[in-house]
Design a protein around this motif. Structure first.
Motif, PDB file in Angstrom:
ATOM      1  N   GLY A  70       0.872  -1.343   0.105  1.00 33.39           N
ATOM      2  CA  GLY A  70      -0.112  -0.116  -0.061  1.00 33.39           C
ATOM      3  C   GLY A  70       0.804   1.330  -0.070  1.00 33.39           C
ATOM      4  O   GLY A  70       0.316   2.312   0.381  1.00 33.39           O
ATOM      5  N   ALA A  71       1.913   1.023  -0.478  1.00 35.56           N
ATOM      6  CA  ALA A  71       2.859   2.172  -0.319  1.00 35.56           C
ATOM      7  C   ALA A  71       3.384   2.975  -1.678  1.00 35.56           C
ATOM      8  O   ALA A  71       3.859   3.792  -1.830  1.00 35.56           O
ATOM      9  CB  ALA A  71       4.334   1.921   0.530  1.00 35.56           C
ATOM     10  N   ARG A  72       2.949   2.111  -2.696  1.00 34.81           N
ATOM     11  CA  ARG A  72       3.172   2.819  -3.947  1.00 34.81           C
ATOM     12  C   ARG A  72       1.925   2.882  -4.860  1.00 34.81           C
ATOM     13  O   ARG A  72       1.155   2.076  -4.764  1.00 34.81           O
ATOM     14  CB  ARG A  72       4.191   1.693  -4.782  1.00 34.81           C
ATOM     15  N   ARG A  73       2.022   4.043  -5.700  1.00 31.60           N
ATOM     16  CA  ARG A  73       0.809   4.227  -6.377  1.00 31.60           C
ATOM     17  C   ARG A  73       0.923   3.891  -7.958  1.00 31.60           C
ATOM     18  O   ARG A  73      -0.007   4.135  -8.714  1.00 31.60           O
ATOM     19  CB  ARG A  73       0.243   5.661  -6.087  1.00 31.60           C
ATOM     20  N   HIS A  74       2.261   4.050  -8.423  1.00 30.10           N
ATOM     21  CA  HIS A  74       2.805   4.041  -9.796  1.00 30.10           C
ATOM     22  C   HIS A  74       3.747   3.350  -9.920  1.00 30.10           C
ATOM     23  O   HIS A  74       4.658   3.482  -8.869  1.00 30.10           O
ATOM     24  CB  HIS A  74       2.360   5.358 -10.530  1.00 30.10           C
ATOM     25  N   PHE A  75       4.234   3.063 -11.038  1.00 28.19           N
ATOM     26  CA  PHE A  75       5.429   2.175 -11.294  1.00 28.19           C
ATOM     27  C   PHE A  75       6.546   2.828 -12.132  1.00 28.19           C
ATOM     28  O   PHE A  75       6.005   3.683 -13.042  1.00 28.19           O
ATOM     29  CB  PHE A  75       4.943   0.864 -11.811  1.00 28.19           C
ATOM     30  N   GLU A  76       7.621   2.691 -11.865  1.00 28.32           N
ATOM     31  CA  GLU A  76       8.557   3.390 -12.572  1.00 28.32           C
ATOM     32  C   GLU A  76       9.466   2.542 -13.116  1.00 28.32           C
ATOM     33  O   GLU A  76      10.566   1.980 -12.356  1.00 28.32           O
ATOM     34  CB  GLU A  76       9.317   4.419 -11.718  1.00 28.32           C
ATOM     35  N   VAL A  77       9.082   1.924 -14.268  1.00 28.09           N
ATOM     36  CA  VAL A  77       9.911   0.806 -14.842  1.00 28.09           C
ATOM     37  C   VAL A  77       9.687   0.928 -16.425  1.00 28.09           C
ATOM     38  O   VAL A  77       8.791   1.158 -16.997  1.00 28.09           O
ATOM     39  CB  VAL A  77       9.297  -0.623 -14.426  1.00 28.09           C
ATOM     40  N   PRO A  78      11.166   0.926 -17.260  1.00 29.02           N
ATOM     41  CA  PRO A  78      10.806   1.054 -18.654  1.00 29.02           C
ATOM     42  C   PRO A  78       9.922   0.066 -19.265  1.00 29.02           C
ATOM     43  O   PRO A  78      10.232  -1.038 -18.721  1.00 29.02           O
ATOM     44  CB  PRO A  78      12.371   1.031 -19.064  1.00 29.02           C
ATOM     45  N   LEU A  79       9.146   0.158 -20.069  1.00 30.68           N
ATOM     46  CA  LEU A  79       8.258  -1.064 -20.757  1.00 30.68           C
ATOM     47  C   LEU A  79       8.866  -1.025 -22.277  1.00 30.68           C
ATOM     48  O   LEU A  79       9.002  -0.050 -22.775  1.00 30.68           O
ATOM     49  CB  LEU A  79       6.684  -0.402 -20.656  1.00 30.68           C
TER      50      LEU A  79
END
Length: 177
Positions: A70-79
Motif C-alpha cells: 500500500g505504499a506505491r501508487r505507480h510504477f517506474e519501470v521502462p516498458l
C-alpha cells in the motif's frame, strides 16, 4: 543483440513471471497456470527462451512489494511495447492516467484513447495487456460498475481494487482525526 531474462516474484495474488528485454519490462504475467507455462508462452511470443535470472528485476520487485504493502501508487519501470501494437497500445497507455484507487469504464478509456465508440476494443486491449498491475488495467470496469472477468480471474481484479480502495480510505480516515 537483445538480452532476454525472466525472474519470478511471489505475490499475494499468485506467482508472477517478470520478463525483460534488455532492461525494459516486456511482460508481467500473473502465472495462474504455473511459471513454466508462462515462461513457455513468452518464449513463443518472443521467439527465444528467457534466461532465468533469480536475482534480476530488483527495482521492480521492490516496487511490487511497495505496491502490495500500500505504499506505491505507480510504477517506474521502462516498458518494452513490442508485443502491443495499434489501438491496443493506445488504450493501454490511456489506462496509465487512471488515478490510483479510482476506476474508469471501458467507454471512458475509449474516449481517453481518442476512439469514443471503441469500448469493446478497450476491453480486448485490457484482456491482452502484457503489463498487468504495472499498467493498471484492473482499474477499468464495465459501464454499470461491475468489474468484469479480468482474464478469467475476477478475484485478482477484486483484490487489486480492494487493496487500492483500502489504502485511499485509510488515508482519508487518518486525515480526519
Amino acid at each position: 543483440m537483445n538480452t532476454v531474462t525472466s525472474t519470478e516474484y511471489d505475490s499475494p495474488i499468485g506467482p508472477i513471471l517478470l520478463t525483460f528485454v534488455n532492461d525494459a519490462l516486456v511482460r508481467l504475467d500473473v502465472a495462474h497456470d504455473g511459471i513454466d507455462l508462462a515462461r513457455a508462452e513468452i518464449a513463443q511470443r518472443l521467439g527465444v527462451l528467457p534466461e532465468p535470472d533469480p536475482d534480476g528485476a530488483v527495482d521492480l520487485r521492490e516496487q511490487l512489494d511497495e505496491y502490495f504493502d500500500g505504499a506505491r501508487r505507480h510504477f517506474e519501470v521502462p516498458l518494452d511495447w513490442r508485443l502491443v501494437q495499434g489501438f491496443t497500445r493506445t488504450a493501454l497507455q490511456a489506462t496509465i492516467d487512471i488515478p490510483y484507487g479510482e476506476m474508469a469504464s471501458y467507454g471512458e478509456v475509449a474516449i481517453l484513447a481518442g476512439a469514443p465508440g471503441a469500448a469493446r476494443a478497450v476491453g480486448t486491449a485490457c484482456a491482452k495487456s502484457p503489463f498487468s498491475i504495472v499498467v493498471p488495467v484492473h482499474r477499468v470496469v464495465r459501464a454499470d460498475g461491475s468489474i468484469g472477468e479480468y482474464g478469467g480471474h475476477p478475484e485478482v481484479k477484486e483484490y487489486l481494487l480492494s487493496l487500492e480502495n483500502d489504502v485511499v480510505l485509510g488515508e482519508g480516515l487518518r486525515g480526519t482525526g
